[in-house]
Design an enzyme around this catalytic site. Structure first.
Site, PDB file in Angstrom:
ATOM      1  N   GLU A   1      45.850  36.836  69.702  1.00 24.42           N
ATOM      2  CA  GLU A   1      46.490  35.712  70.401  1.00 24.42           C
ATOM      3  C   GLU A   1      46.628  36.080  71.863  1.00 24.42           C
ATOM      4  O   GLU A   1      46.899  37.235  72.176  1.00 24.42           O
ATOM      5  CB  GLU A   1      47.910  35.487  69.866  1.00 24.42           C
ATOM      6  CG  GLU A   1      47.976  34.752  68.565  1.00 24.42           C
ATOM      7  CD  GLU A   1      49.357  34.880  67.937  1.00 24.42           C
ATOM      8  OE1 GLU A   1      49.478  34.537  66.763  1.00 24.42           O
ATOM      9  OE2 GLU A   1      50.290  35.340  68.637  1.00 24.42           O
TER      10      GLU A   1
ATOM     11  N   TYR B   1      37.857  39.079  75.976  1.00 23.94           N
ATOM     12  CA  TYR B   1      37.668  38.781  74.555  1.00 23.94           C
ATOM     13  C   TYR B   1      36.372  37.996  74.320  1.00 23.94           C
ATOM     14  O   TYR B   1      35.665  38.226  73.343  1.00 23.94           O
ATOM     15  CB  TYR B   1      38.875  38.010  74.010  1.00 23.94           C
ATOM     16  CG  TYR B   1      40.195  38.738  74.181  1.00 23.94           C
ATOM     17  CD1 TYR B   1      40.267  40.128  74.078  1.00 23.94           C
ATOM     18  CD2 TYR B   1      41.372  38.048  74.444  1.00 23.94           C
ATOM     19  CE1 TYR B   1      41.475  40.792  74.232  1.00 23.94           C
ATOM     20  CE2 TYR B   1      42.579  38.713  74.591  1.00 23.94           C
ATOM     21  CZ  TYR B   1      42.625  40.086  74.496  1.00 23.94           C
ATOM     22  OH  TYR B   1      43.814  40.744  74.654  1.00 23.94           O
TER      23      TYR B   1
HETATM   24  C1  COA Z   1      43.145  42.489  80.057  1.00 23.50           C
HETATM   25  C2  COA Z   1      43.048  43.940  80.534  1.00 23.50           C
HETATM   26  C3  COA Z   1      43.364  44.885  79.364  1.00 23.50           C
HETATM   27  C4  COA Z   1      41.598  44.207  81.016  1.00 23.50           C
HETATM   28  O1  COA Z   1      41.513  45.580  81.375  1.00 23.50           O
HETATM   29  P1  COA Z   1      40.549  46.085  82.541  1.00 23.50           P
HETATM   30  O2  COA Z   1      40.481  47.568  82.450  1.00 23.50           O
HETATM   31  O3  COA Z   1      40.943  45.491  83.824  1.00 23.50           O
HETATM   32  O4  COA Z   1      39.163  45.431  82.049  1.00 23.50           O
HETATM   33  P2  COA Z   1      37.672  45.902  82.424  1.00 23.50           P
HETATM   34  O5  COA Z   1      37.634  46.480  83.791  1.00 23.50           O
HETATM   35  O6  COA Z   1      37.145  46.738  81.306  1.00 23.50           O
HETATM   36  O7  COA Z   1      36.903  44.502  82.431  1.00 23.50           O
HETATM   37  C5  COA Z   1      36.484  43.957  81.186  1.00 23.50           C
HETATM   38  C6  COA Z   1      36.264  42.466  81.315  1.00 23.50           C
HETATM   39  O8  COA Z   1      37.487  41.799  81.576  1.00 23.50           O
HETATM   40  C7  COA Z   1      37.252  40.698  82.430  1.00 23.50           C
HETATM   41  N1  COA Z   1      37.906  40.942  83.720  1.00 23.50           N
HETATM   42  C8  COA Z   1      38.402  42.119  84.181  1.00 23.50           C
HETATM   43  N2  COA Z   1      38.989  41.931  85.394  1.00 23.50           N
HETATM   44  C9  COA Z   1      38.836  40.619  85.686  1.00 23.50           C
HETATM   45  C10 COA Z   1      39.254  39.801  86.778  1.00 23.50           C
HETATM   46  N3  COA Z   1      39.922  40.308  87.808  1.00 23.50           N
HETATM   47  N4  COA Z   1      38.970  38.491  86.735  1.00 23.50           N
HETATM   48  C11 COA Z   1      38.301  37.945  85.685  1.00 23.50           C
HETATM   49  N5  COA Z   1      37.890  38.673  84.600  1.00 23.50           N
HETATM   50  C12 COA Z   1      38.162  39.977  84.607  1.00 23.50           C
HETATM   51  C13 COA Z   1      35.746  40.617  82.618  1.00 23.50           C
HETATM   52  O9  COA Z   1      35.211  39.848  81.563  1.00 23.50           O
HETATM   53  C14 COA Z   1      35.350  42.072  82.441  1.00 23.50           C
HETATM   54  O10 COA Z   1      34.020  42.232  82.057  1.00 23.50           O
HETATM   55  P3  COA Z   1      32.883  42.477  83.194  1.00 23.50           P
HETATM   56  O11 COA Z   1      33.321  43.685  83.965  1.00 23.50           O
HETATM   57  O12 COA Z   1      31.651  42.687  82.405  1.00 23.50           O
HETATM   58  O13 COA Z   1      32.890  41.238  84.026  1.00 23.50           O
HETATM   59  C15 COA Z   1      43.998  44.210  81.747  1.00 23.50           C
HETATM   60  O14 COA Z   1      43.760  43.242  82.732  1.00 23.50           O
HETATM   61  C16 COA Z   1      45.467  44.201  81.400  1.00 23.50           C
HETATM   62  O15 COA Z   1      46.037  45.218  80.992  1.00 23.50           O
HETATM   63  N6  COA Z   1      46.132  43.044  81.585  1.00 23.50           N
HETATM   64  C17 COA Z   1      47.573  42.939  81.307  1.00 23.50           C
HETATM   65  C18 COA Z   1      47.871  43.016  79.833  1.00 23.50           C
HETATM   66  C19 COA Z   1      47.223  41.873  79.083  1.00 23.50           C
HETATM   67  O16 COA Z   1      47.086  40.775  79.589  1.00 23.50           O
HETATM   68  N7  COA Z   1      46.818  42.168  77.859  1.00 23.50           N
HETATM   69  C20 COA Z   1      46.243  41.177  76.978  1.00 23.50           C
HETATM   70  C21 COA Z   1      47.309  40.598  76.139  1.00 23.50           C
HETATM   71  S1  COA Z   1      46.637  39.351  75.035  1.00 23.50           S
END
Ligand code: COA
Length: 150
Positions: A105, A117
């Site tokens: 979710e 996702y």
């Molecule tokens: C969601 C989260 C875990 C992603 O972690 P991250 O280390 O930044 O992700 P990555 O660098 O591995 O990027 C993976 C993908 O996420 C998406 N993404 C990452 N940063 C992004 C940004 N600034 N804008 C849009 N998409 C983004 C892209 O699809 C990316 O894939 P790509 O690099 O091939 O384009 C992180 O942003 C986070 O901790 N957010 C707060 C907690 C949260 O929201 N958790 C989910 C609860 S449901």
């Protein structure tokens, strides 16, 4: 990307992962709730990168349906591929545990997580109206996403 070391989160070592959880959520869980997600049916892993715990996830299993309960990367470490590595590790664990279907979710406004996702082939199943409290007051919809896994 530098080497990432994954380790199981336990009641002994959970403190930094709990801190990262707090850095990631507008409405973080209590420490007690976080600890309760390390018990029976749950599996939680933390990722050490550049000498610090930079991310974590929590999964939950009911028979062959597994749910991603929580995932987070410390704000300064985002956008470097760690979220993707956490998802890969989660899916590897799901495979080892005999998963047939995966669930999660997410807040409707969380486009970064939704992009992540979707990159892992999760698709929207339903909207849950007014499911989460919103940071600015009021409520926000949840999107339920799923993926068949066999
Ligand atoms: C969601 C989260 C875990 C992603 O972690 P991250 O280390 O930044 O992700 P990555 O660098 O591995 O990027 C993976 C993908 O996420 C998406 N993404 C990452 N940063 C992004 C940004 N600034 N804008 C849009 N998409 C983004 C892209 O699809 C990316 O894939 P790509 O690099 O091939 O384009 C992180 O942003 C986070 O901790 N957010 C707060 C907690 C949260 O929201 N958790 C989910 C609860 S449901």
């Amino acid at each position: 990307m530098a080497e990432i070391v994954f380790s199981r989160i336990t009641p002994q070592n959970y403190h930094r992962a709990f801190q990262v959880h707090g850095e990631c959520q507008a409405f973080p869980s209590s420490e007690q709730t976080f600890l309760s997600c390390l018990g029976n049916k749950y599996f939680a892993y933390q990722a050490e990168w550049e000498q610090q715990i930079a991310g974590f996830y929590v999964g939950h299993q009911v028979l062959d349906e597994l749910t991603l309960i929580d995932i987070g990367v410390s704000p300064l470490m985002r956008g470097k591929g760690l979220g993707r590595r956490l998802m890969e590790h989660f899916e590897q664990q799901c495979r080892q545990r005999g998963a047939q279907q995966l669930w999660l979710e997410v807040r409707e406004s969380n486009s970064v997580a939704i992009n992540l996702y979707q990159a892992f082939d999760f698709a929207e199943i339903e909207h849950r109206k007014n499911y989460y409290p919103a940071a600015g007051g009021g409520w926000e919809d949840a999107i339920v996403m799923s993926k068949m896994f066999f």
